[in-house]
Write an enzyme that holds these catalytic residues in place. Structure first.
Site, PDB file in Angstrom:
ATOM      1  N   LYS A  22       0.854  -1.206   0.000  1.00 34.68           N
ATOM      2  CA  LYS A  22       0.000   0.000   0.000  1.00 34.68           C
ATOM      3  C   LYS A  22       0.884   1.248   0.000  1.00 34.68           C
ATOM      4  O   LYS A  22       0.680   2.158  -0.790  1.00 34.68           O
ATOM      5  CB  LYS A  22      -0.874   0.007   1.253  1.00 34.68           C
ATOM      6  CG  LYS A  22      -1.503   1.363   1.587  1.00 34.68           C
ATOM      7  CD  LYS A  22      -2.374   1.350   2.810  1.00 34.68           C
ATOM      8  CE  LYS A  22      -1.642   1.597   4.090  1.00 34.68           C
ATOM      9  NZ  LYS A  22      -1.311   2.992   4.409  1.00 34.68           N
ATOM     10  N   ASN A  23       1.884   1.269   0.886  1.00 34.26           N
ATOM     11  CA  ASN A  23       2.672   2.492   1.050  1.00 34.26           C
ATOM     12  C   ASN A  23       3.662   2.733  -0.082  1.00 34.26           C
ATOM     13  O   ASN A  23       4.218   3.814  -0.192  1.00 34.26           O
ATOM     14  CB  ASN A  23       3.378   2.492   2.410  1.00 34.26           C
ATOM     15  CG  ASN A  23       2.378   2.659   3.541  1.00 34.26           C
ATOM     16  OD1 ASN A  23       1.216   2.989   3.299  1.00 34.26           O
ATOM     17  ND2 ASN A  23       2.806   2.410   4.760  1.00 34.26           N
ATOM     18  N   CYS A 118      -4.245  12.977  12.366  1.00 34.42           N
ATOM     19  CA  CYS A 118      -5.023  11.738  12.339  1.00 34.42           C
ATOM     20  C   CYS A 118      -4.888  11.125  13.733  1.00 34.42           C
ATOM     21  O   CYS A 118      -4.246  11.680  14.607  1.00 34.42           O
ATOM     22  CB  CYS A 118      -4.512  10.809  11.252  1.00 34.42           C
ATOM     23  SG  CYS A 118      -2.965  10.032  11.677  1.00 34.42           S
ATOM     24  N   ARG A 123       1.131  15.003  12.650  1.00 34.24           N
ATOM     25  CA  ARG A 123       1.627  14.715  11.298  1.00 34.24           C
ATOM     26  C   ARG A 123       1.775  15.979  10.438  1.00 34.24           C
ATOM     27  O   ARG A 123       1.150  16.155   9.413  1.00 34.24           O
ATOM     28  CB  ARG A 123       0.740  13.669  10.641  1.00 34.24           C
ATOM     29  CG  ARG A 123       0.644  12.436  11.538  1.00 34.24           C
ATOM     30  CD  ARG A 123      -0.009  11.270  10.913  1.00 34.24           C
ATOM     31  NE  ARG A 123       0.857  10.658   9.906  1.00 34.24           N
ATOM     32  CZ  ARG A 123       0.451   9.583   9.209  1.00 34.24           C
ATOM     33  NH1 ARG A 123      -0.743   9.099   9.406  1.00 34.24           N
ATOM     34  NH2 ARG A 123       1.242   9.052   8.306  1.00 34.24           N
ATOM     35  N   ASP A 309       4.867   0.564  11.994  1.00 34.53           N
ATOM     36  CA  ASP A 309       3.615  -0.008  11.488  1.00 34.53           C
ATOM     37  C   ASP A 309       3.408  -1.446  11.922  1.00 34.53           C
ATOM     38  O   ASP A 309       2.351  -2.018  11.662  1.00 34.53           O
ATOM     39  CB  ASP A 309       3.573   0.071   9.956  1.00 34.53           C
ATOM     40  CG  ASP A 309       3.485   1.502   9.472  1.00 34.53           C
ATOM     41  OD1 ASP A 309       3.697   1.739   8.273  1.00 34.53           O
ATOM     42  OD2 ASP A 309       3.233   2.383  10.312  1.00 34.53           O
ATOM     43  N   ARG A 401      -8.546  -0.118   4.552  1.00 36.14           N
ATOM     44  CA  ARG A 401      -7.555   0.797   3.977  1.00 36.14           C
ATOM     45  C   ARG A 401      -6.258   0.076   3.656  1.00 36.14           C
ATOM     46  O   ARG A 401      -5.527   0.474   2.772  1.00 36.14           O
ATOM     47  CB  ARG A 401      -7.245   1.936   4.972  1.00 36.14           C
ATOM     48  CG  ARG A 401      -8.418   2.802   5.311  1.00 36.14           C
ATOM     49  CD  ARG A 401      -7.990   4.001   6.116  1.00 36.14           C
ATOM     50  NE  ARG A 401      -6.913   4.720   5.414  1.00 36.14           N
ATOM     51  CZ  ARG A 401      -6.383   5.853   5.879  1.00 36.14           C
ATOM     52  NH1 ARG A 401      -6.809   6.355   7.018  1.00 36.14           N
ATOM     53  NH2 ARG A 401      -5.430   6.477   5.220  1.00 36.14           N
TER      54      ARG A 401
HETATM   55  C1  EPZ Z   1       4.645   6.868   6.143  1.00 38.01           C
HETATM   56  O1  EPZ Z   1       3.933   7.965   6.690  1.00 38.01           O
HETATM   57  C2  EPZ Z   1       3.651   5.714   6.098  1.00 38.01           C
HETATM   58  N1  EPZ Z   1       2.527   6.059   5.226  1.00 38.01           N
HETATM   59  C3  EPZ Z   1       3.158   5.407   7.508  1.00 38.01           C
HETATM   60  O2  EPZ Z   1       2.306   4.252   7.413  1.00 38.01           O
HETATM   61  C4  EPZ Z   1       4.360   5.049   8.382  1.00 38.01           C
HETATM   62  O3  EPZ Z   1       3.920   4.825   9.692  1.00 38.01           O
HETATM   63  C5  EPZ Z   1       5.365   6.210   8.360  1.00 38.01           C
HETATM   64  O4  EPZ Z   1       5.745   6.497   6.995  1.00 38.01           O
HETATM   65  C6  EPZ Z   1       6.623   5.886   9.153  1.00 38.01           C
HETATM   66  O5  EPZ Z   1       7.235   4.748   8.630  1.00 38.01           O
HETATM   67  C7  EPZ Z   1       2.687   5.991   3.890  1.00 38.01           C
HETATM   68  O6  EPZ Z   1       3.746   5.653   3.385  1.00 38.01           O
HETATM   69  C8  EPZ Z   1       1.486   6.335   3.055  1.00 38.01           C
HETATM   70  P1  EPZ Z   1       6.903  10.210   8.155  1.00 38.01           P
HETATM   71  P2  EPZ Z   1       4.602   9.449   6.659  1.00 38.01           P
HETATM   72  O7  EPZ Z   1       6.869  11.437   7.315  1.00 38.01           O
HETATM   73  O8  EPZ Z   1       5.345   9.624   5.387  1.00 38.01           O
HETATM   74  C9  EPZ Z   1       6.967  13.467  11.605  1.00 38.01           C
HETATM   75  C10 EPZ Z   1       0.366   2.970   7.758  1.00 38.01           C
HETATM   76  O9  EPZ Z   1      -0.119   2.479   8.780  1.00 38.01           O
HETATM   77  N2  EPZ Z   1       7.031  14.446  10.486  1.00 38.01           N
HETATM   78  O10 EPZ Z   1       8.093   9.317   8.099  1.00 38.01           O
HETATM   79  O11 EPZ Z   1       3.555  10.424   7.005  1.00 38.01           O
HETATM   80  C11 EPZ Z   1       5.586  12.817  11.675  1.00 38.01           C
HETATM   81  O12 EPZ Z   1       4.693  13.629  12.397  1.00 38.01           O
HETATM   82  C12 EPZ Z   1       0.925   4.388   7.794  1.00 38.01           C
HETATM   83  O13 EPZ Z   1       0.465   2.375   6.653  1.00 38.01           O
HETATM   84  C13 EPZ Z   1       7.221  15.791  10.782  1.00 38.01           C
HETATM   85  O14 EPZ Z   1       7.339  16.175  11.950  1.00 38.01           O
HETATM   86  O15 EPZ Z   1       5.633   9.309   7.858  1.00 38.01           O
HETATM   87  C14 EPZ Z   1       5.867  11.512  12.352  1.00 38.01           C
HETATM   88  O16 EPZ Z   1       5.901  11.710  13.747  1.00 38.01           O
HETATM   89  C15 EPZ Z   1       0.723   5.057   9.140  1.00 38.01           C
HETATM   90  N3  EPZ Z   1       7.255  16.700   9.764  1.00 38.01           N
HETATM   91  C16 EPZ Z   1       7.266  11.143  11.852  1.00 38.01           C
HETATM   92  O17 EPZ Z   1       7.843  12.363  11.348  1.00 38.01           O
HETATM   93  C17 EPZ Z   1       7.124  16.313   8.454  1.00 38.01           C
HETATM   94  O18 EPZ Z   1       7.183  17.180   7.555  1.00 38.01           O
HETATM   95  C18 EPZ Z   1       7.247  10.099  10.741  1.00 38.01           C
HETATM   96  O19 EPZ Z   1       6.578  10.662   9.666  1.00 38.01           O
HETATM   97  C19 EPZ Z   1       6.914  14.939   8.178  1.00 38.01           C
HETATM   98  C20 EPZ Z   1       6.886  14.022   9.208  1.00 38.01           C
END
Ligand code: EPZ
Length: 422
Positions: A22-23, A118, A123, A309, A401
């Site tokens: 999915k991701n 969320c 996020r 995850d 999802r």
């Molecule tokens: C991706 O989300 C995945 N989603 C998430 O999977 C996964 O948990 C996450 O990566 C971490 O591995 C998809 O790929 C669609 P991040 P993403 O940017 O890209 C903070 C699932 O269950 N952050 O690595 O949103 C953020 O708040 C989902 O399939 C900032 O602060 O994750 C979080 O605490 C859930 N500022 C951490 O970094 C930013 O600009 C990780 O976020 C971006 C992120």
């Protein structure tokens, strides 16, 4: 609203086919906006998130056809495309923000709604926007939308240092950089397999990318990208989820398409807990040794560390382990919502901020429980496989999802699971 009813106790045996990630698919689909040529994705999972991304791309003017065998033909329209991603679509799925980089790179401007928080956290998108601004984008936040445009009409290459290895920010910047003028270097880039899969797809479209899978990614901008056909990588989170199933019930399950390199840190923890994981010609086979796994400590980290995850699913397993386990959630600020639901089933969990201490118990008892986010939902299904009696998991739209055909896959290896409409 549907529920899933699980009757615990049946040992599992057989094979489960793991789907495309999915991701990965949610990043690969927006890549079509970078080219006027068609992008065909094979092995795409059939999930509601994919349908949401399809709806978003169509609202931007892309032609998207979802073909029956998990093949998604995504073709960007030849003319100018609509560059506004509306709130009512984006709020449903954070990954919608992955159209920002491609729209800026292709059209030089974009208006993308902030996805909003969320269940698992606020996020924000600061790492995405700071990186794009370094590439010459001017971005204003107005009425909940990011209004972005590339100074001079085209992004330019830059050296970007990420404060945190954000997966989405790495994907957005990498896609934007493919059409920027000059070279972009991302330092402290995310290393997830989905990043490598996206880079492979972009290279087959003509992009010049090196270092994906390491912390430093270099992209040499080109003037245009072409057509490609790309197979979506195996879903390592679905893989890890189903690898755990026989640990709850006894028996043995082979996850077809599973690869150790996608789940190395997870497998290390399973083996530390005394669980048998074997590589076969077709995937990964898992069986539980004796009656109970041993307690282990888990800290979630960016890849190649233990994946956030799979934290909820691991916690559910540790509720039945011999001894006390400590789980630290370092990626998201609120990702223990499955804990109170597991406690309704008799689990002993003490949550203090980002740390959960789990004292293993011999048995869990079935109960009605509430799904709160995608991975929390599936951890409750797994717990139900082991619990005495019946567990009813409500709000299963979360599951749709990210888990294609979950009831069919688990029933196929002997689980007593059914979906009921309320
Ligand atoms: C991706 O989300 C995945 N989603 C998430 O999977 C996964 O948990 C996450 O990566 C971490 O591995 C998809 O790929 C669609 P991040 P993403 O940017 O890209 C903070 C699932 O269950 N952050 O690595 O949103 C953020 O708040 C989902 O399939 C900032 O602060 O994750 C979080 O605490 C859930 N500022 C951490 O970094 C930013 O600009 C990780 O976020 C971006 C992120």
């Amino acid at each position: 609203m549907d529920s899933i009813v699980v009757t615990g106790g049946a040992p599992l045996s057989g094979q489960i086919q793991i789907a495309g990630a999915k991701n990965a698919a949610l990043a690969l689909m927006p890549a079509t906006l970078l080219s006027e040529e068609p992008l065909t994705l094979t092995n795409a999972p059939r999930l509601s998130d994919i349908a949401t991304m399809t709806q978003l791309l169509q609202s931007l003017g892309a032609e998207v056809t979802a073909l029956q065998d998990g093949k998604v033909q995504v073709m960007s329209s030849h003319g100018a495309i609509n560059t506004t991603a509306e709130y009512d679509i984006v709020r449903k799925m954070r990954a919608s923000n992955l159209v920002l980089g491609p729209l800026l790179a292709r059209e030089g401007h974009a208006v993308v709604s902030l996805p909003g928080g969320c269940a698992i956290g606020a996020r924000p998108m600061d790492i995405h926007t700071d990186g794009l601004e370094k590439m010459g984008a001017e971005i204003d936040l107005r009425d909940g939308y990011l209004h972005a445009k590339a100074a001079g009409g085209r992004l330019k290459g830059a050296v970007i240092d990420f404060p945190f290895a954000s997966v989405g920010a790495t994907e957005n910047i990498m896609m934007a950089a493919t059409l920027a003028k000059g070279t972009t270097v991302i330092n402290n880039a995310a290393r997830e397999p989905e990043i490598v899969d996206l880079a492979d797809c972009l290279r087959s479209m003509g992009a010049q990318i090196d270092g994906d899978g390491t912390s430093t990614i270099t992209v040499q901008g080109v003037d245009r990208l072409g057509a490609a056909t790309h197979q979506v990588v195996t879903d390592r989170i679905e893989l890890g989820t189903y690898m755990l199933a026989p640990v709850f019930t006894g028996g043995e399950v082979e996850c077809l398409g599973g690869r150790i390199d996608l789940v190395a840190s997870f497998v290390e923890k399973l083996r530390e807990a005394g669980i048998d994981v074997t590589e076969t010609a077709n995937g990964l086979k898992v069986s539980r040794n004796g009656n109970r796994p041993k307690a282990v400590n888990v800290t979630t980290e960016p890849f190649p560390g233990f994946p956030t995850d799979l934290q909820a699913q691991m916690m559910a397993m540790l509720c039945l382990a011999e001894g006390t386990s400590v789980l630290e959630e370092k990626i998201f600020e609120n990702r223990f919502m499955h804990a109170p639901e597991l406690m309704r089933m008799g689990a002993q969990i003490d949550v203090q901020g980002g740390t959960a201490t789990v004292t293993g118990v011999e048995k869990l008892k079935g109960a009605p429980v509430m799904a709160t986010d995608l991975r929390a939902s599936v951890s409750l299904i797994l717990a139900g496989l082991a619990a005495e009696g019946e567990t009813v998991v409500n709000r299963v739209y979360h599951l749709d999802r990210g888990y294609e055909q979950l009831v069919r896959k688990l029933s196929g290896v002997g689980a007593q699971v059914e979906r009921v409409s309320n």
